[in-house]
Write a protein that holds these residues in place. Sequence first.
Motif, short mmCIF file in Angstrom:
data_model
loop_
_atom_site.label_atom_id
_atom_site.label_comp_id
_atom_site.label_asym_id
_atom_site.label_seq_id
_atom_site.Cartn_x
_atom_site.Cartn_y
_atom_site.Cartn_z
N VAL A 27 11.85 -5.23 12.47
CA VAL A 27 12.53 -5.62 11.24
C VAL A 27 11.77 -6.75 10.59
CG1 VAL A 27 14.82 -4.78 11.90
CG2 VAL A 27 14.17 -7.13 12.44
N SER A 28 11.70 -6.69 9.28
CA SER A 28 10.97 -7.69 8.49
C SER A 28 11.77 -7.99 7.23
CB SER A 28 9.61 -7.14 8.05
OG SER A 28 8.86 -6.65 9.11
N GLY A 29 11.63 -9.19 6.75
CA GLY A 29 12.19 -9.50 5.44
C GLY A 29 11.36 -8.84 4.37
N THR A 30 11.99 -8.46 3.29
CA THR A 30 11.24 -7.84 2.20
C THR A 30 11.99 -8.03 0.89
OG1 THR A 30 9.94 -5.89 1.59
CG2 THR A 30 12.23 -5.50 2.24
N GLU A 31 11.27 -7.83 -0.19
CA GLU A 31 11.84 -7.81 -1.52
C GLU A 31 11.57 -6.44 -2.11
OE1 GLU A 31 9.95 -10.99 -3.66
OE2 GLU A 31 10.45 -12.44 -2.08
N VAL A 32 12.45 -5.97 -2.97
CA VAL A 32 12.24 -4.69 -3.63
C VAL A 32 12.33 -4.89 -5.14
CG1 VAL A 32 13.10 -3.30 -1.70
CG2 VAL A 32 14.69 -4.04 -3.49
N ALA A 33 11.80 -3.93 -5.88
CA ALA A 33 11.84 -3.97 -7.34
C ALA A 33 11.79 -2.55 -7.86
CB ALA A 33 10.66 -4.77 -7.88
N TRP A 34 12.04 -2.38 -9.13
CA TRP A 34 11.94 -1.07 -9.77
C TRP A 34 10.70 -1.06 -10.63
CZ3 TRP A 34 16.31 -3.12 -8.07
CH2 TRP A 34 17.18 -2.28 -7.37
N ARG A 35 9.96 0.03 -10.52
CA ARG A 35 8.75 0.24 -11.31
C ARG A 35 8.83 1.66 -11.85
NH1 ARG A 35 4.23 -2.17 -12.40
NH2 ARG A 35 2.28 -1.03 -12.56
N GLY A 36 9.15 1.78 -13.13
CA GLY A 36 9.37 3.11 -13.71
C GLY A 36 10.51 3.79 -12.98
N PRO A 37 10.31 5.03 -12.54
CA PRO A 37 11.38 5.78 -11.88
C PRO A 37 11.52 5.45 -10.38
CG PRO A 37 9.44 7.15 -12.02
CD PRO A 37 9.12 5.86 -12.74
N ASP A 38 10.75 4.47 -9.91
CA ASP A 38 10.63 4.24 -8.48
C ASP A 38 11.19 2.90 -8.02
OD1 ASP A 38 9.17 6.68 -8.04
OD2 ASP A 38 7.43 5.68 -8.95
N GLN B 91 -2.47 -6.19 5.08
CA GLN B 91 -2.48 -5.94 6.52
C GLN B 91 -1.32 -6.58 7.28
OE1 GLN B 91 -4.58 -3.56 7.88
NE2 GLN B 91 -4.78 -3.27 5.68
N SER B 92 -0.18 -6.81 6.59
CA SER B 92 1.00 -7.32 7.30
C SER B 92 1.45 -6.26 8.30
CB SER B 92 2.12 -7.63 6.31
OG SER B 92 2.62 -6.42 5.76
N ARG B 93 2.21 -6.65 9.28
CA ARG B 93 2.68 -5.71 10.29
C ARG B 93 3.51 -4.60 9.64
NH1 ARG B 93 -0.42 -4.80 13.43
NH2 ARG B 93 -1.62 -5.74 11.82
N LYS B 94 4.38 -4.94 8.67
CA LYS B 94 5.19 -3.88 8.06
C LYS B 94 4.32 -2.90 7.27
CE LYS B 94 6.70 -6.85 4.28
NZ LYS B 94 7.85 -7.60 3.78
N ALA B 95 3.27 -3.41 6.60
CA ALA B 95 2.36 -2.52 5.87
C ALA B 95 1.63 -1.58 6.81
CB ALA B 95 1.38 -3.32 5.03
N VAL B 96 1.12 -2.13 7.90
CA VAL B 96 0.39 -1.31 8.88
C VAL B 96 1.35 -0.28 9.50
CG1 VAL B 96 -0.84 -1.38 11.09
CG2 VAL B 96 -1.35 -3.08 9.31
N ARG C 291 11.02 7.53 3.24
CA ARG C 291 9.60 7.43 3.57
C ARG C 291 8.92 6.60 2.48
NH1 ARG C 291 8.13 10.73 7.57
NH2 ARG C 291 5.96 10.87 6.97
N ALA C 292 8.03 5.72 2.91
CA ALA C 292 7.29 4.86 1.99
C ALA C 292 5.91 5.45 1.76
CB ALA C 292 7.18 3.46 2.57
N GLU C 293 5.56 5.61 0.51
CA GLU C 293 4.25 6.14 0.15
C GLU C 293 3.42 5.01 -0.44
OE1 GLU C 293 2.26 9.11 -3.19
OE2 GLU C 293 4.42 9.13 -2.89
N GLU C 294 2.26 4.74 0.15
CA GLU C 294 1.43 3.66 -0.38
C GLU C 294 0.84 4.07 -1.73
OE1 GLU C 294 -1.64 0.21 0.95
OE2 GLU C 294 -1.52 1.99 2.22
N VAL C 295 0.91 3.14 -2.66
CA VAL C 295 0.36 3.34 -4.00
C VAL C 295 -0.99 2.63 -4.03
CG1 VAL C 295 0.69 2.84 -6.45
CG2 VAL C 295 2.67 3.40 -5.00
N THR C 296 -2.00 3.34 -4.47
CA THR C 296 -3.36 2.79 -4.45
C THR C 296 -4.02 2.98 -5.81
OG1 THR C 296 -4.24 4.90 -3.64
CG2 THR C 296 -3.64 3.25 -1.97
N LEU D 278 1.30 -1.96 -2.11
CA LEU D 278 2.45 -1.52 -2.90
C LEU D 278 2.90 -0.19 -2.32
CD1 LEU D 278 4.35 -1.76 -5.37
CD2 LEU D 278 2.60 -0.54 -6.69
N PHE D 279 4.19 -0.09 -2.03
CA PHE D 279 4.76 1.14 -1.49
C PHE D 279 5.89 1.64 -2.38
CE2 PHE D 279 2.98 -0.96 2.21
CZ PHE D 279 2.35 0.08 2.87
#
Length: 158
Positions: A41-52, A60-65, A96-101, A121-122
């Motif tokens: 478990v990790s702390g996180t922040e979320v936001a809206w970007r368009g429809p997502d 390279q944070s543990r949650k990203a990896v 499911r989290a999809e990485e945005v690149t 960014l996921f």
Amino acid sequence: MSTWQEFAEEAPEMAAQVRARLEASQHHVLATLRRDGSPRVSGTEVAWRGPDLVLGSMPQSRKAVDLQRDARFALHANPGAPEDMMGGVDVKLAGRAEEVTDDEQRAWVDEVKPPSTESHLFRLDITEATTTGVSEDQTHLVITTWTPGGGTRTFKRA
């Protein structure tokens, strides 16, 4: 799986409740899977970007990896102080989290200005949303779940 927009179109009232709870606090709890399959478990922040619905992460944070290796996640919205919950709902999302690149990630970096241009960014694709609250008469829990294509179902539990 569904985007936030698809969830909001299929279950607008529930999506409004979920969004209100997510916007009520900046910090939430994200569960990911470690390499050995145990939860992290990790702390996180979320936001809206368009429809997502999206979340960012330090490079390279543990949650990203974790999410790069196994995209499954659970997000528990910060319920706030007990007095803040009166009449509110507890919110959980899974998916499911999809990485945005590439260009989209660079546009996000330019817009949000995270601490590093290498930040992750996921996009969060939702497979289940759940709200849990207490009935008006305070006698039972009211649990509402939504799944893509399955619609919403409400259960009452004493």
